[in-house]
Design a protein around this motif. Structure first.
Motif, PDB file in Angstrom:
ATOM      1  N   VAL A   1      -7.007   0.872  -2.653  1.00 25.03           N
ATOM      2  CA  VAL A   1      -8.009   0.517  -1.631  1.00 25.03           C
ATOM      3  C   VAL A   1      -7.540  -0.782  -0.977  1.00 25.03           C
ATOM      4  O   VAL A   1      -7.271  -1.757  -1.672  1.00 25.03           O
TER       5      VAL A   1
ATOM      6  N   HIS B   1     -19.319  -7.425  -0.418  1.00 25.03           N
ATOM      7  CA  HIS B   1     -18.023  -6.755  -0.542  1.00 25.03           C
ATOM      8  C   HIS B   1     -17.704  -6.412  -1.999  1.00 25.03           C
ATOM      9  O   HIS B   1     -17.261  -5.306  -2.316  1.00 25.03           O
TER      10      HIS B   1
ATOM     11  N   ARG C   1       0.840  -1.206   0.000  1.00 25.21           N
ATOM     12  CA  ARG C   1       0.000   0.000   0.000  1.00 25.21           C
ATOM     13  C   ARG C   1       0.878   1.260   0.000  1.00 25.21           C
ATOM     14  O   ARG C   1       0.647   2.175  -0.801  1.00 25.21           O
TER      15      ARG C   1
ATOM     16  N   CYS D   1      -6.540  -6.950  -1.528  1.00 22.81           N
ATOM     17  CA  CYS D   1      -7.519  -7.639  -0.677  1.00 22.81           C
ATOM     18  C   CYS D   1      -6.876  -8.796   0.096  1.00 22.81           C
ATOM     19  O   CYS D   1      -6.254  -9.673  -0.503  1.00 22.81           O
TER      20      CYS D   1
ATOM     21  N   THR E   1      -8.525  -3.806   1.597  1.00 20.10           N
ATOM     22  CA  THR E   1      -9.731  -4.373   2.183  1.00 20.10           C
ATOM     23  C   THR E   1      -9.490  -5.842   2.544  1.00 20.10           C
ATOM     24  O   THR E   1      -8.367  -6.336   2.367  1.00 20.10           O
TER      25      THR E   1
ATOM     26  N   THR F   1     -17.183  -4.405   4.357  1.00 21.08           N
ATOM     27  CA  THR F   1     -18.286  -3.432   4.433  1.00 21.08           C
ATOM     28  C   THR F   1     -18.913  -3.621   5.818  1.00 21.08           C
ATOM     29  O   THR F   1     -18.689  -4.672   6.448  1.00 21.08           O
TER      30      THR F   1
ATOM     31  N   GLU G   1      -3.911   5.556  -6.640  1.00 26.06           N
ATOM     32  CA  GLU G   1      -5.001   5.366  -5.669  1.00 26.06           C
ATOM     33  C   GLU G   1      -5.171   3.885  -5.355  1.00 26.06           C
ATOM     34  O   GLU G   1      -5.262   3.054  -6.266  1.00 26.06           O
TER      35      GLU G   1
ATOM     36  N   ALA H   1     -14.463   0.316  -6.851  1.00 19.54           N
ATOM     37  CA  ALA H   1     -13.069   0.799  -6.815  1.00 19.54           C
ATOM     38  C   ALA H   1     -12.370   0.495  -8.140  1.00 19.54           C
ATOM     39  O   ALA H   1     -11.682   1.365  -8.710  1.00 19.54           O
TER      40      ALA H   1
ATOM     41  N   GLU I   1       1.032   4.303  -2.699  1.00 20.90           N
ATOM     42  CA  GLU I   1       0.775   5.687  -2.279  1.00 20.90           C
ATOM     43  C   GLU I   1       1.958   6.592  -2.633  1.00 20.90           C
ATOM     44  O   GLU I   1       1.768   7.724  -3.075  1.00 20.90           O
TER      45      GLU I   1
ATOM     46  N   VAL J   1     -17.753  -2.509  -2.599  1.00 17.02           N
ATOM     47  CA  VAL J   1     -16.396  -1.953  -2.460  1.00 17.02           C
ATOM     48  C   VAL J   1     -15.496  -2.265  -3.666  1.00 17.02           C
ATOM     49  O   VAL J   1     -14.942  -1.356  -4.296  1.00 17.02           O
TER      50      VAL J   1
ATOM     51  N   LYS K   1      -8.984   2.327  -9.451  1.00 17.95           N
ATOM     52  CA  LYS K   1      -8.147   2.181  -8.257  1.00 17.95           C
ATOM     53  C   LYS K   1      -7.569   0.760  -8.198  1.00 17.95           C
ATOM     54  O   LYS K   1      -8.193  -0.184  -8.695  1.00 17.95           O
TER      55      LYS K   1
ATOM     56  N   VAL L   1      -6.924  -2.458  -6.028  1.00 19.43           N
ATOM     57  CA  VAL L   1      -7.516  -3.057  -4.835  1.00 19.43           C
ATOM     58  C   VAL L   1      -6.575  -4.132  -4.299  1.00 19.43           C
ATOM     59  O   VAL L   1      -6.185  -5.054  -5.026  1.00 19.43           O
TER      60      VAL L   1
END
Ligand code: T5A
Length: 215
Positions: free
Chosen positions: A35, A77, A24, A94, A37, A43, A33, A85, A28, A81, A90, A92
Motif C-alpha cells: 500500500v 490516516h 513499490r 508512506c 500512501t 484518506t 501486497e 493494511a 509488486e 488506512v 501488507k 505500507v
C-alpha cells in the motif's frame, strides 16, 4: 501488526515519490501486497486537511493550529488506512510520517520536542514505521529541483511550507539527521544527491538484508 511499515523522509523535492515508485514495483514483482500512501493525506478527509495546511491563500495557521492539523490528518490516516493494511499483512510505504512533524514543527518551527512527541504518539495509536528511509539532500539542491519542477509546463507552484526561508529548511534537514542519530537501526540514510537508480538499488539491498523483500 504483521506487515512492515516503511516511511520515507527528506526535504521537499528530495526524491521520495520517485524512490517510493521504484520500491513499490519491486514489492509488486515479488508478488507482495503493498500500500502506497502519504502524509498529510491518505484518506478523503485527511486529503481535505492537507489542502487546508498547504494552501497559500487566505488565513495562515498559527504553529499550534498547523501541528494539530498534521496530527488530525495522521490520526485519520492511521486508523483508516495504515493500521488495517498492516493487520492484513501488507507492506505500507508512506511518504512522510511523524518524523516529519519532529523535523518541521519541532526543529524548524520551534515547538518543544516533548509536545511534538506527545502529539505524535497520540495520533499514531501505537503504529510507527519499523524503518525510516531518509533522503538527505542539501537545501540548495532541494531548491534547484523544486525550481526545475515548477518550470515544467503545468506543474504546481510552491506550497506554503516550501515557501519558508532557507534557514527553516536547513533546520528541517538538521532535524532529520538528529533523529537518525538517535535511532540508527530504525533509520536508513541515503545521500539523495546520487542518481535515482543508485538510490533505489541501495534501498532494495537494505530491504533484502532485513529479509523484507525476496532476492
Ligand atoms: N510536513 C509534512 C510538515 O511540516 N509536518 C508533517 O508532519 C508532515 C507529514 C508536505 C509538506 O508538509 C510538510 C512537509 C512538506 O513541506 P509533500 O507534498 O509531501 O508536502 O512534500 P514534498 O516533499 O514537497 O513532496 P514532493 O513530491 O515535492 O517531493 P519528493 O516526493 O521528495 O520528490 P520527487 O520524487 O517528486 O522528486 C522531485 C524532483 O526531483 C527529481 C524528480 O524527477 C522531480 O523532478 N528527482 C531527482 N533528480 C535527481 N536525482 C535524483 N535522485 C532524483 N530523484 C527525483
Amino acid at each position: 501488526m504483521a506487515g512492515k511499515f516503511i516511511s520515507f523522509e527528506g526535504l521537499d523535492g528530495s526524491g521520495k515519490s520517485t524512490l517510493i515508485a521504484g520500491v513499490r514495483q519491486a514489492f509488486e514483482r515479488a508478488q507482495s501486497e503493498v500500500v502506497v500512501t502519504r502524509e498529510p493525506g491518505g484518506t478523503p478527509l485527511a486529503e481535505e486537511i492537507r489542502r487546508l495546511i498547504l494552501k497559500t491563500d487566505g488565513e495562515s495557521p498559527v504553529s499550534a493550529t498547523e501541528i494539530l492539523l498534521y496530527e488530525a490528518s495522521r490520526a485519520q490516516h492511521v486508523a483508516k488506512v495504515i493500521a488495517p493494511a498492516l493487520a492484513s499483512d501488507k507492506t505500507v510505504l508512506c511518504d512522510r510520517f511523524s518524523e516529519s512533524t519532529v523535523a518541521f514543527q519541532c526543529f524548524a518551527r520551534g515547538i518543544s520536542r516533548t509536545e511534538v512527541d506527545s502529539l505524535n504518539r497520540y495520533a499514531e495509536q501505537g503504529v510507527r514505521p519499523e524503518l525510516v528511509v531518509l533522503l538527505d539532500l542539501t537545501v540548495e539542491e532541494s531548491r534547484r529541483r523544486q525550481k526545475g519542477r515548477e518550470a515544467q509546463a503545468g506543474s504546481a507552484q510552491a506550497d506554503r511550507i516550501e515557501r519558508e526561508a532557507d534557514d527553516f529548511h536547513q533546520r528541517v534537514r538538521n532535524g532529520f539527521l538528529a533523529q537518525a542519530k538517535e535511532e540508527p537501526s530504525r533509520w536508513f540514510v541515503l545521500d539523495a544527491g546520487l542518481d535515482a537508480a543508485t538510490l533505489l538499488e541501495r534501498t532494495l539491498s537494505e530491504l533484502r538484508r532485513r529479509g523484507w523483500l525476496g532476492a
